[in-house]
Design an enzyme around this catalytic site. Structure first.
Site, mmCIF file in Angstrom:
data_model
loop_
_atom_site.group_PDB
_atom_site.id
_atom_site.type_symbol
_atom_site.label_atom_id
_atom_site.label_comp_id
_atom_site.label_asym_id
_atom_site.label_seq_id
_atom_site.Cartn_x
_atom_site.Cartn_y
_atom_site.Cartn_z
ATOM 1 N N GLY A 226 -7.736 -18.540 2.400
ATOM 2 C CA GLY A 226 -6.793 -19.310 3.207
ATOM 3 C C GLY A 226 -7.048 -20.784 2.979
ATOM 4 O O GLY A 226 -8.188 -21.250 3.129
ATOM 5 N N ALA A 227 -6.015 -21.518 2.600
ATOM 6 C CA ALA A 227 -6.208 -22.906 2.174
ATOM 7 C C ALA A 227 -7.049 -23.759 3.127
ATOM 8 O O ALA A 227 -8.090 -24.308 2.726
ATOM 9 C CB ALA A 227 -4.831 -23.541 1.925
ATOM 10 N N GLN B 217 -3.069 -9.004 2.205
ATOM 11 C CA GLN B 217 -3.590 -9.810 3.332
ATOM 12 C C GLN B 217 -2.733 -9.644 4.588
ATOM 13 O O GLN B 217 -3.206 -9.781 5.700
ATOM 14 C CB GLN B 217 -3.640 -11.311 2.975
ATOM 15 C CG GLN B 217 -4.759 -11.712 2.032
ATOM 16 C CD GLN B 217 -4.262 -11.957 0.630
ATOM 17 O OE1 GLN B 217 -3.445 -11.190 0.135
ATOM 18 N NE2 GLN B 217 -4.736 -13.002 -0.005
ATOM 19 N N ASP C 67 -0.361 -23.255 0.256
ATOM 20 C CA ASP C 67 -1.620 -23.672 -0.374
ATOM 21 C C ASP C 67 -1.510 -25.056 -0.974
ATOM 22 O O ASP C 67 -2.535 -25.679 -1.295
ATOM 23 C CB ASP C 67 -2.005 -22.653 -1.455
ATOM 24 C CG ASP C 67 -2.309 -21.310 -0.834
ATOM 25 O OD1 ASP C 67 -1.364 -20.545 -0.574
ATOM 26 O OD2 ASP C 67 -3.501 -21.034 -0.573
HETATM 27 C C1 LIG Z 1 -2.880 -21.225 6.117
HETATM 28 S S1 LIG Z 1 -2.074 -20.942 4.669
HETATM 29 C C2 LIG Z 1 -3.107 -19.863 3.801
HETATM 30 C C3 LIG Z 1 -2.523 -19.406 2.493
HETATM 31 O O1 LIG Z 1 -3.608 -18.996 1.660
HETATM 32 C C4 LIG Z 1 -3.399 -17.644 1.290
HETATM 33 O O2 LIG Z 1 -3.878 -17.384 0.001
HETATM 34 P P1 LIG Z 1 -5.333 -16.672 -0.170
HETATM 35 O O3 LIG Z 1 -5.411 -15.576 0.843
HETATM 36 O O4 LIG Z 1 -5.302 -16.171 -1.605
HETATM 37 O O5 LIG Z 1 -6.356 -17.755 0.046
HETATM 38 C C5 LIG Z 1 -1.899 -17.482 1.351
HETATM 39 O O6 LIG Z 1 -1.265 -18.092 0.244
HETATM 40 C C6 LIG Z 1 -1.621 -18.207 2.645
HETATM 41 O O7 LIG Z 1 -0.284 -18.528 2.842
#
Ligand SMILES: CSC[C@H]1O[C@H](OP(=O)(O)O)[C@H](O)[C@@H]1O
Length: 363
Positions: free
Chosen positions: A53-54, A201, A242
């Site tokens: 999560g960003a 997720q 992100d």
């Molecule tokens: C609060 S936005 C988080 C954003 O990050 C996630 O990606 P990942 O789980 O690969 O880190 C996803 O794109 C979410 O929207």
């Protein structure tokens, strides 16, 4: 947010100065924590998506710089830790933003002051993230409240993709913050939760956290979103991001672009929850300039889940000789498909002038 009545954050400092995190690989089946003692532990946790999560990646990386300063607070140690952590994942700009902020804060200090200063700055960034997400949620709540007032007695159906929840941040989440605040206010909200193949997720994280808070939600396959919109069953989409470019292009989990196309075709408002830490004013054309992480093919060829005998199990879902090496983790939604950015400073059009006017000062 609360888990079985107990307040949690996704990251915390332990008394021994190690970093505590929820290890999200085991959710929704087991709530497990991990203890990150060295930079290598933090690198592994980010790279292998124990935490993801960003905004959360940024804050955990900041704590990674703090544990690094306990190991080696020299200039070489500082630059080495930043290089190691920056290389973990390429797409979320929060990682670069957080590490740059830590370097700016630590480099001018005498090395003997760097460790304490790093922990203090990381803690400040964690608290800021919570406050920003809560504020962003207020601006998003206004949108949901208006819709509820226009449709008295009707349930407000919101579609979200992947996990932009409190598990993707320190607390509140970004896309979920307006939803939690609307639910807490008594507005009848329901969430369509995209499972979000291939890492799921949505199924494993968003469904779990909404359920823990009691928010009505339904898990759907990614490809059902357009159908639901065609049948008037989606009142708005709210997703996370992100990285947002200076002209409003939005990089987010793979599949977001297709959801935005369906929303545009069905006149469904498509909102992107964007804390200012996720804005990258150094890039304009998201499609050409944002590095898209290509993840392991096993994420496509295998599925993990809870076995009936009570343990985590993984199974293959395609022939062993089938190629699965193309697995982009993110895509880019052009600004023209974005209704508005929900930020801690208010609603912002996904347009260069509006972004410049609201965020010219973002470093
Ligand atoms: C609060 S936005 C988080 C954003 O990050 C996630 O990606 P990942 O789980 O690969 O880190 C996803 O794109 C979410 O929207």
């Amino acid at each position: 947010m609360k888990v079985q009545g107990q307040a949690w954050r996704t990251v915390w400092l332990n008394p021994d100065h190690s970093v505590g995190v929820i290890d999200q690989r085991f959710l929704p089946h087991e709530l497990k924590t991990a203890c990150l003692r060295e930079v290598a532990d933090v690198e592994q946790a980010i790279r292998e998506m124990w935490i993801r999560g960003a905004p959360l990646i940024g804050v955990v990386a900041a704590y990674g710089m703090a544990v690094a300063m306990r190991q080696d607070s020299s200039d070489a140690g500082l630059f080495s830790a930043k290089k190691t952590l920056l290389a973990t994942r390429p797409t979320a700009v929060n990682l670069r933003w957080a590490l740059s902020r830590m370097l700016t804060g630590l480099l001018p200090l005498p090395r003997e002051q760097r460790a304490d200063a790093a922990y203090a700055l990381a803690a400040q960034m964690a608290d800021e993230d919570v406050a920003i997400n809560q504020q962003l949620g207020q601006h998003g709540l206004a949108l949901i409240r208006t819709l509820a007032q226009q449709r008295p007695g009707q349930r407000i159906n919101i579609l979200t993709h992947c996990n932009a929840g409190w598990l993707a941040t320190v607390d509140w989440g970004t896309a979920t913050s307006p939803i939690y605040q609307a639910f807490n206010e008594g507005i009848d909200v329901h969430v369509w939760v995209d499972e979000t193949r291939p890492r799921n997720q949505g199924a494993s994280l968003t469904a779990w956290e909404l359920g823990q808070h009691g928010v009505p939600h339904t898990l759907i396959v990614d490809n059902a979103g357009g159908h639901l919109m065609q049948h008037g069953l989606v009142d708005m989409c709210i997703v996370g991001t992100d990285r947002v470019t200076a002209r409003g292009d939005v990089c987010n989990k793979i599949g977001t672009y297709l959801k935005a196309l369906a929303a545009f075709d069905n006149q469904v408002p498509f909102y992107v929850a964007m804390p200012s830490s996720t804005l990258d004013l150094t890039v304009h054309d998201g499609l050409r300039e944002i590095p898209i992480e290509n993840r392991e093919g096993e994420e496509i060829s295998h599925l993990s889940g809870w076995h009936a005998d009570g343990y985590l199990s993984t199974v293959r879902i395609c022939p062993s000789n089938t190629a699965t090496s193309t697995n982009p983790g993110f895509d880019v939604t052009p600004a023209r498909l974005v209704t508005a950015l929900i930020t801690e400073r208010g609603l912002c059009a996904a347009h260069p002038q509006a972004i410049q006017a609201m965020f010219a000062s973002v470093g």
